[in-house]
Design an enzyme around this catalytic site. Structure first.
Site, PDB file in Angstrom:
ATOM      1  N   ARG A  38       0.222  -1.024  -0.224  1.00  0.00           N
ATOM      2  CA  ARG A  38      -0.085  -0.269  -0.245  1.00  0.00           C
ATOM      3  C   ARG A  38       1.105   1.054  -0.048  1.00  0.00           C
ATOM      4  O   ARG A  38       0.142   2.163  -0.101  1.00  0.00           O
ATOM      5  CB  ARG A  38      -1.173  -0.025   0.944  1.00  0.00           C
ATOM      6  N   ASP A  64      -3.851  -2.211  -2.791  1.00  0.00           N
ATOM      7  CA  ASP A  64      -4.367  -2.525  -1.435  1.00  0.00           C
ATOM      8  C   ASP A  64      -4.139  -4.338  -1.669  1.00  0.00           C
ATOM      9  O   ASP A  64      -5.924  -4.000  -1.973  1.00  0.00           O
ATOM     10  CB  ASP A  64      -5.309  -1.974  -0.444  1.00  0.00           C
ATOM     11  N   ASN A  91       2.695 -12.422   0.533  1.00  0.00           N
ATOM     12  CA  ASN A  91       3.022 -12.188   1.890  1.00  0.00           C
ATOM     13  C   ASN A  91       2.574 -11.324   2.505  1.00  0.00           C
ATOM     14  O   ASN A  91       2.656 -11.050   3.688  1.00  0.00           O
ATOM     15  CB  ASN A  91       4.492 -11.659   1.850  1.00  0.00           C
ATOM     16  N   TYR A 156      -7.431 -14.831  12.372  1.00  0.00           N
ATOM     17  CA  TYR A 156      -6.926 -14.681  11.823  1.00  0.00           C
ATOM     18  C   TYR A 156      -6.231 -16.695  12.033  1.00  0.00           C
ATOM     19  O   TYR A 156      -5.461 -16.674  10.318  1.00  0.00           O
ATOM     20  CB  TYR A 156      -5.726 -14.157  12.544  1.00  0.00           C
ATOM     21  N   LYS A 160      -4.793 -18.733   8.263  1.00  0.00           N
ATOM     22  CA  LYS A 160      -3.762 -18.692   7.489  1.00  0.00           C
ATOM     23  C   LYS A 160      -4.202 -20.532   7.242  1.00  0.00           C
ATOM     24  O   LYS A 160      -3.115 -21.096   6.733  1.00  0.00           O
ATOM     25  CB  LYS A 160      -3.293 -19.064   8.909  1.00  0.00           C
ATOM     26  N   THR A 191       9.554  -8.542  13.364  1.00  0.00           N
ATOM     27  CA  THR A 191       8.996  -8.033  12.274  1.00  0.00           C
ATOM     28  C   THR A 191       8.256  -6.371  13.079  1.00  0.00           C
ATOM     29  O   THR A 191       8.297  -6.413  14.243  1.00  0.00           O
ATOM     30  CB  THR A 191       8.130  -8.534  10.822  1.00  0.00           C
TER      31      THR A 191
END
Length: 260
Positions: A38, A64, A91, A156, A160, A191
């Site tokens: 983005r 996006d 990713n 989440y 996954k 990260t």
């Protein structure tokens, strides 16, 4: 005389974290990069870093992937650039809303588009060309969270888990056509993800040995897809834990414990 044509890697979520590290390591292997995210300013900074430091071509595509139209726009832009994508790294992702407590369905729909539909769409768009050329590599970034159901993880982890299932099916479908597909399942990784997701307290309270650097996760993922592994759990501690997580008995215990 021109040298051999460099392979092209398209990396989503390339503005930071694992995505930026994938772009760096693939550029270090001589791949030209299509960087998607983005934030244009971060992409342009990465492009300058890689083109000057690695001597590769870097094209920036701001998009996006929570937008249903983004995958098609990305594919159209790649075609305009005259590129064939040999390496696809899906990713892009986010922590997302909580399915029951957060009552804005629009936020959930955008999250599901980002985490699942856009990934399937990009595979749909780019895998056929890889099959035609007899070579392709697809890394779909999943998570250890997708390997086990837990109470209060209603968005989440389930998304996954889909990434793992999709990657396994694609692996079986495409492996005889020279295309390797791998679901990369990292555990806790250093990260910006946990900063953005307001998880700094959790990070500070968890043991240091549970955390891995992004360069380790990416290096292991690149090696795994080259070896034809369809699911790869990154990090030694997580590879040790994962078989236990898949035990029916332990899954029952975990469900009972997390439900309390």
């Amino acid at each position: 005389m021109n040298g051999p044509k460099r392979r092209v890697a398209l990396v989503t979520g390339a503005s930071a974290g694992l995505g930026a590290e994938f772009a760096r390591q693939l550029a270090g292997r001589g791949h030209d990069i299509v960087a998607v995210a983005r934030r244009r300013d971060r992409l342009e900074h990465l492009a300058q870093e890689l083109s000057e430091g690695k001597g590769v071509r870097v094209d920036v595509v701001p998009a996006d992937l929570a937008d249903i139209h983004a995958p098609r726009l990305i594919a159209d832009r790649v075609a305009e650039l005259g590129l064939d994508v040999d390496y696809l790294v899906n990713n892009a992702g986010a922590a997302g809303p909580e399915l029951i407590d957060d009552r804005d369905w629009g936020a959930h729909a955008s999250f599901l588009q980002l985490m699942m539909t856009s990934m399937a769409h990009l595979c749909h768009l780019f895998a056929p060309g890889m099959c035609e050329r007899g070579y392709g590599r697809i890394i779909n970034v999943s998570s250890v969270a997708g390997r086990i159901a837990r109470a209060r993880d209603t968005n989440y982890g389930p998304t996954k888990a889909y990434v793992v299932a999709l990657s396994e099916a694609l692996h079986l479908t495409l492996k005889d056509q020279g295309v390797h597909v791998c679901a990369l399942c990292p555990g806790f990784t250093h990260t910006e993800f946990h900063d953005v997701a307001d998880m700094l307290d959790m990070k500070a309270a968890s043991p240091g040995f549970m955390w891995y650097d992004a360069d380790v996760v990416v290096r292991e993922g690149l090696a795994a897809v080259e070896k034809g592994k369809c699911v790869y759990v990154s990090g030694r501690i997580y590879r040790w834990i994962d078989p236990m997580l898949q035990s029916v008995f332990l899954r029952r215990l975990i469900r009972r414990f997390t439900a309390r």
